[in-house]
Design a protein around this motif. Structure first.
Motif, PDB file in Angstrom:
ATOM      1  N   UNK A 230       0.834  -1.201   0.000  1.00 19.58           N
ATOM      2  CA  UNK A 230       0.000   0.000   0.000  1.00 19.58           C
ATOM      3  C   UNK A 230       0.870   1.253   0.000  1.00 19.58           C
ATOM      4  N   UNK A 231       1.921   1.256   0.833  1.00 22.80           N
ATOM      5  CA  UNK A 231       2.827   2.404   0.839  1.00 22.80           C
ATOM      6  C   UNK A 231       3.518   2.567  -0.511  1.00 22.80           C
ATOM      7  N   UNK A 232       3.864   1.450  -1.124  1.00 22.37           N
ATOM      8  CA  UNK A 232       4.575   1.506  -2.408  1.00 22.37           C
ATOM      9  C   UNK A 232       3.739   2.148  -3.505  1.00 22.37           C
ATOM     10  N   UNK A 233       2.435   2.177  -3.332  1.00 23.02           N
ATOM     11  CA  UNK A 233       1.563   2.811  -4.318  1.00 23.02           C
ATOM     12  C   UNK A 233       1.565   4.339  -4.177  1.00 23.02           C
TER      13      UNK A 233
ATOM     14  N   UNK B 150       7.466   9.699  14.040  1.00 19.65           N
ATOM     15  CA  UNK B 150       6.837  10.811  13.323  1.00 19.65           C
ATOM     16  C   UNK B 150       5.543  10.379  12.669  1.00 19.65           C
ATOM     17  N   UNK B 151       4.685  11.378  12.430  1.00 20.38           N
ATOM     18  CA  UNK B 151       3.561  11.205  11.523  1.00 20.38           C
ATOM     19  C   UNK B 151       4.140  11.501  10.141  1.00 20.38           C
ATOM     20  N   UNK B 152       4.023  10.553   9.239  1.00 18.39           N
ATOM     21  CA  UNK B 152       4.699  10.645   7.950  1.00 18.39           C
ATOM     22  C   UNK B 152       3.678  10.933   6.850  1.00 18.39           C
ATOM     23  N   UNK B 153       4.013  11.931   6.017  1.00 15.73           N
ATOM     24  CA  UNK B 153       3.135  12.354   4.926  1.00 15.73           C
ATOM     25  C   UNK B 153       3.861  12.214   3.593  1.00 15.73           C
ATOM     26  N   UNK B 154       3.111  11.833   2.569  1.00 14.14           N
ATOM     27  CA  UNK B 154       3.684  11.779   1.230  1.00 14.14           C
ATOM     28  C   UNK B 154       3.964  13.195   0.724  1.00 14.14           C
ATOM     29  N   UNK B 155       4.635  13.287  -0.413  1.00 16.32           N
ATOM     30  CA  UNK B 155       4.964  14.610  -0.963  1.00 16.32           C
ATOM     31  C   UNK B 155       3.711  15.406  -1.318  1.00 16.32           C
TER      32      UNK B 155
ATOM     33  N   UNK C  46      -1.554  11.613   4.735  1.00 16.62           N
ATOM     34  CA  UNK C  46      -1.151  11.039   6.017  1.00 16.62           C
ATOM     35  C   UNK C  46      -1.096   9.521   5.855  1.00 16.62           C
ATOM     36  N   UNK C  47       0.113   8.957   5.851  1.00 17.23           N
ATOM     37  CA  UNK C  47       0.288   7.551   5.503  1.00 17.23           C
ATOM     38  C   UNK C  47      -0.194   6.596   6.595  1.00 17.23           C
ATOM     39  N   UNK C  48      -0.069   6.995   7.851  1.00 16.96           N
ATOM     40  CA  UNK C  48      -0.607   6.157   8.939  1.00 16.96           C
ATOM     41  C   UNK C  48      -2.127   6.097   8.856  1.00 16.96           C
ATOM     42  N   UNK C  49      -2.743   7.231   8.584  1.00 18.73           N
ATOM     43  CA  UNK C  49      -4.198   7.278   8.439  1.00 18.73           C
ATOM     44  C   UNK C  49      -4.643   6.399   7.270  1.00 18.73           C
ATOM     45  N   UNK C  50      -3.883   6.408   6.197  1.00 19.30           N
ATOM     46  CA  UNK C  50      -4.175   5.568   5.043  1.00 19.30           C
ATOM     47  C   UNK C  50      -4.168   4.089   5.418  1.00 19.30           C
TER      48      UNK C  50
END
Length: 249
Positions: A78-81, A106-111, A115-119
């Motif tokens: 999922x992250x790889x997408x 950290x809370x990590x966000x794509x460019x 919000x990737x954790x929320x995803x």
């Protein structure tokens, strides 16, 4: 005696939209991605590991991927997408910036600001965890987890909590338990109650402040779904609550 801690936690939780997203915040740091390790950990270009705050995804067996926990590979995929090596990532920090292993928290966000954790939570590929004092987005994370659980997505596809009345020592570990509140009392600043007169639940004085701050209320006979580390002392099943996030709506 029965202890009341102001208004119901559940009223607070249900005030969120079923499709609520977390508040928008400014970035604390922008970094470059080197590698995706798994569903909740990435490596930066400088070699530093970043552990996502607020979630736990199933573990990948890197030597024998076929032996990985269910949905572990899906969480990484999922992250790889959404992110790839060389991408810029945005980090938002909470009260604790590192863990005992030296990883950044950290809370990590794509460019693009996702919000990737929320995803992961929305996709049913992660469980919501509050570790230590890092709880900035706990309510919106819990809402996302709840919706995935109700839809039986991913890790929740065969979710079945343990019944407090039927606990046995082989159940010990990190679990989900349901039951009704009984024997509610306050002793020496701590709150104690049981679920179905079988599971002893305790909130220590220092943690009780967090529950009061979040307007949590416990009432006799309320049905609760709790999560945490179950242990036994002289045959007595016990669970410690340290944060309202352990009470699932």
């Amino acid at each position: 005696m029965i202890v009341r801690l102001f208004s119901l936690l559940f009223l607070t939780l249900f005030s969120f939209s079923l499709f609520a997203s977390c508040p928008h915040v400014g970035w604390d740091q922008t970094v470059t991605l080197k590698e995706i390790n798994d569903g909740d950990t990435v490596t930066l270009e400088n070699g530093r590991l970043v552990r996502f705050i607020g979630i736990n995804t199933p573990e990948i067996n890197h030597r024998h991927k076929s032996r990985s926990e269910p949905y572990a590979l899906e969480a990484k995929e999922l992250l790889q997408r959404y992110i790839r090596a060389g991408d810029k990532l945005h980090l938002v920090f909470d009260k604790s910036k590192t863990d005992k292993y030296g990883r950044l928290l950290a809370y990590v966000y794509s460019k693009t600001g996702r919000n990737l954790a929320l995803l992961q939570l929305q996709s049913g590929l992660a469980a919501h965890w509050v570790i230590g004092k890092n709880d900035r987005f706990w309510q919106c994370f819990q809402t996302a987890e709840k919706q995935a659980r109700l839809r039986r997505k991913g890790i929740w596809s065969d979710f079945k909590p343990l019944a407090a009345a039927n606990l046995k020592e082989s159940d010990k570990g990190y679990v989900y338990i349901s039951g009704r509140v009984s024997d509610l009392k306050e002793e020496r600043g701590a709150l104690r109650f049981k679920l179905d007169r079988k599971l002893e639940v305790i909130i220590h004085p220092s943690q009780l402040k967090v529950f009061k701050k979040n307007n949590v209320n416990f009432l006799l006979h309320d049905k609760l779904l709790l999560t945490g580390k179950l242990f036994f002392t002289r045959g007595q099943a016990k669970l410690t609550l340290y944060h309202p996030a352990q009470i699932l709506p």
